[in-house]
Scaffold this active site. Sequence first.
Site, short mmCIF file in Angstrom:
data_model
loop_
_atom_site.label_atom_id
_atom_site.label_comp_id
_atom_site.label_asym_id
_atom_site.label_seq_id
_atom_site.Cartn_x
_atom_site.Cartn_y
_atom_site.Cartn_z
N GLU A 160 -5.80 -16.77 0.06
CA GLU A 160 -6.47 -16.16 1.22
C GLU A 160 -6.84 -14.73 0.85
OE1 GLU A 160 -5.23 -17.26 4.96
OE2 GLU A 160 -6.02 -15.51 6.00
N ARG A 161 -8.11 -14.41 1.02
CA ARG A 161 -8.63 -13.09 0.63
C ARG A 161 -8.36 -12.79 -0.84
NH1 ARG A 161 -11.77 -13.50 4.81
NH2 ARG A 161 -10.65 -13.60 6.77
N ASN A 203 0.15 -16.81 6.32
CA ASN A 203 -0.26 -17.96 7.13
C ASN A 203 0.32 -19.19 6.44
OD1 ASN A 203 -1.92 -16.43 8.96
ND2 ASN A 203 -3.40 -16.25 7.29
N LYS A 283 4.95 -13.91 9.77
CA LYS A 283 3.80 -13.57 10.62
C LYS A 283 3.93 -14.46 11.85
CE LYS A 283 -1.29 -13.79 10.70
NZ LYS A 283 -2.52 -13.88 9.88
N GLU A 287 -2.64 -14.08 15.29
CA GLU A 287 -3.77 -14.91 14.85
C GLU A 287 -3.41 -16.40 14.84
OE1 GLU A 287 -4.94 -12.99 11.14
OE2 GLU A 287 -6.27 -11.66 12.26
N ARG A 320 6.29 -9.06 10.42
CA ARG A 320 5.03 -8.30 10.45
C ARG A 320 4.63 -7.90 11.87
NH1 ARG A 320 0.42 -10.76 8.45
NH2 ARG A 320 -0.35 -9.03 7.22
N ASP A 366 -7.23 -3.11 10.67
CA ASP A 366 -7.04 -4.11 9.62
C ASP A 366 -7.65 -3.66 8.29
OD1 ASP A 366 -6.37 -6.41 8.32
OD2 ASP A 366 -7.80 -7.69 9.34
N GLU A 394 -10.18 -6.70 0.56
CA GLU A 394 -10.89 -7.52 1.54
C GLU A 394 -12.09 -6.79 2.16
OE1 GLU A 394 -8.38 -9.05 4.60
OE2 GLU A 394 -10.03 -9.92 5.74
N GLU A 512 -17.11 4.22 0.92
CA GLU A 512 -17.16 4.58 2.34
C GLU A 512 -18.56 5.04 2.74
OE1 GLU A 512 -14.64 7.89 3.43
OE2 GLU A 512 -14.66 7.32 5.55
N TRP A 542 -12.68 -10.78 18.41
CA TRP A 542 -11.69 -10.16 17.54
C TRP A 542 -11.32 -8.73 17.91
CZ3 TRP A 542 -9.09 -13.31 14.40
CH2 TRP A 542 -9.67 -14.53 14.07
C1 GCU Z 1 -6.72 -10.11 8.02
C2 GCU Z 1 -7.26 -11.16 7.10
C3 GCU Z 1 -6.56 -12.48 7.28
C4 GCU Z 1 -5.05 -12.29 7.22
C5 GCU Z 1 -4.62 -11.23 8.21
C6 GCU Z 1 -3.15 -10.87 8.11
O1 GCU Z 1 -7.11 -10.39 9.33
O2 GCU Z 1 -8.64 -11.32 7.28
O3 GCU Z 1 -7.02 -13.35 6.30
O4 GCU Z 1 -4.39 -13.46 7.45
O5 GCU Z 1 -5.33 -10.06 7.97
O6 GCU Z 1 -2.86 -9.80 7.60
O7 GCU Z 1 -2.30 -11.63 8.55
#
Ligand code: GCU
Length: 680
Positions: A160-161, A203, A283, A287, A320, A366, A394, A512, A542
């Site tokens: 992820e990312r 996640n 987490k 989300e 978290r 974020d 990211e 930046e 979001w």
């Molecule tokens: C950001 C990111 C997600 C990640 C989330 C997190 O939103 O885009 O991919 O899961 O951070 O830190 O949990």
Amino acid sequence: QVEGLNRMELSTELKGCYEKLLSHIVITDLTLTSHPAAATAVDELKKLAEARFGITPVVASSAELGAGIRLTVSDTSDFNPNEEALLGEEGYRLSATSIGQETGRLTVTGGSPAGLLYGTFHVIRLLLAGEDVSMLQLVERPANPLRLMNQWDNADGSIERGYAGNSIFYEQGRIHADLSRVRDYARLLASVGVNGISINNVNVHAVETTFIQRHMMPEMARIAAIFRAYAIKLYLSVNFASPVELGELRTADPLENDVRNWWAARAEELYAMLPDFGGFLVKADSEHRPGPFTYGRDHADGANMLADALAPHGGIVVWRCFVYNCTQDWRDRSTDRAKAAYDHFTPLDGRFRDNVVLQIKNGPMDFQVREPVSPLLGAMPRTNQIIEFQAAQEYTGQQRHLCYLVPQWKEALSFETYAQGEGSTVSRAVSGQLHNRPLGGIASVSNIGDDAFWTGHPLAQANLYGYGRLAWNPQLTSEEIADEWTKLTFGSSEQARTVIHQMLMSSWPIYESYTAPLGVGWMVTPHTHYGPDVDGYEYSRWGTYHFADRSGIGVNRTTANGTGYTAQYREPHRSGYESVTACPDELLLFFHHVPYEHRLHSGKTIIQHIYDTHFEGAEAAAQLLQAWTGLEGFIDSETYARVQSRHEEQAAHATHWRDVINTYFYRKSGIADERGRKIY
Ligand code: GCU
């Protein structure tokens, strides 16, 4: 394979001195080498001697031997009282005697085998950088007890990312049979002092949910053994709803005895195989991840339940704080995502167990290119906290653009929270020092993958290196870290070192300047988060808006007539951010909605600032490419080619950013560029 061309040239004298030192490795107590981290220390010195100098050191326990590197643990007999107090468990002392003579020695004294390993890596760093070690006399210990790396790797092999290929840990739902890359990674991390790693994405999907089941223990033990040799503890991200999702219980309510017992049993099994297991990263209620809210419980109930399961074994819970409403209605102007973490967690201060630590992102949103520092940091005196950085780029160019993040992290760490008056920096808050907490530290989302250069953009390795160095010693400057890294990576050519140092140091401001202006953030393509899309998130759920209209832009977060976010800061920040005139330029649009004609402290209007920075930024990105092109022949060709192609992309993409942003604001505002440059 690139080491040959890039490594530092040494004078004959220095080479002779190093060779003498590396001829013997004297371990005061050979039984020490039965400890994995101490054995690694010996091994690393041998590797250096062989690979760099073509010599095989004699490894002996006799203290009678002449020149050499002496490794010892806790033998502090020749320490002065000051040094002894400083050492600590993970610390080390380096002490040189009569270097250059027949009996010249360098003694590494570790507070533990881990300290010995860190001290050894310090020596290796000095020798690779060609430093004079003859007067060496120092004691170091890490400022932060927890120095964690978070992999966002998934069992299917994706990350992820992730911007540097696939996972080095997993492939098609399984742990790689060949973990040699993981071993190399452990070595990289230990060389900069990282001492814990969570190996799966926060996640936690179906396959990863099974990682805490008994049948997975041998696999976990295989990975833990690799990290153990580098004094790094293994952590796992866990799914809060595991008991339900694994089909074993009908609830995951943290106050239910069955649930508590279930987790306690998992912990028992884990520690039976992995006595030094670090703990869980969680987490929850974030989300769409499951959490205690489902059962009407709060974060303290959830975290404490897991903490109680781990406590008998010495494990910890890293919980978290990235908790916010991700299904917000954009029409709702009262909900402010930036406020969420503070609002959720500060009322719980004092309720978390001592083996719980809250992990807080550096900013309230974020990982944007520019955000204020999260007001939650330092705001809970009776709770352990660590700060979370994202080495994975990211929102900062995805390792296709150059963005050396150490200066950004330094700003966060040196931010004054004023929690206990002046000197209450974030750095002291998270190290545990400020509120005398038993746990604290820093975590970072990793930026590596199975890419040959580890990080996609080879210069993005400076972020990985810099993260570890900063977590060890937040006092180091961004320049010092850039210097160290360029020396160790491109030592042979002074020209390469100078140019790369400049490229790194200028890269964050450049990035930046051609992306979202003045702290407002976002403006990226939804989902991928790469490339400009000014309104991409403007009408989404979001909570990430810029509110640009024909007369102005920015988010009013004042207490007077905005969302009230400024009230989460202590004075003088509270009034500073509240006031449109006192607010620092670079954060103005984070805190205020202002007309395009509003004048910044710089003297420019907002609109002119946007035009100017975007023209200058694209220009600067083109110059980065040019600077790099000038290095052809000074560094190995593979690294050269990879960096070259990244900078070609960056230069072109910065132009795209420039034109999209400038055009958008020209069309919105109808105000022309004072300098009449081309806007579409
Ligand atoms: C950001 C990111 C997600 C990640 C989330 C997190 O939103 O885009 O991919 O899961 O951070 O830190 O949990």
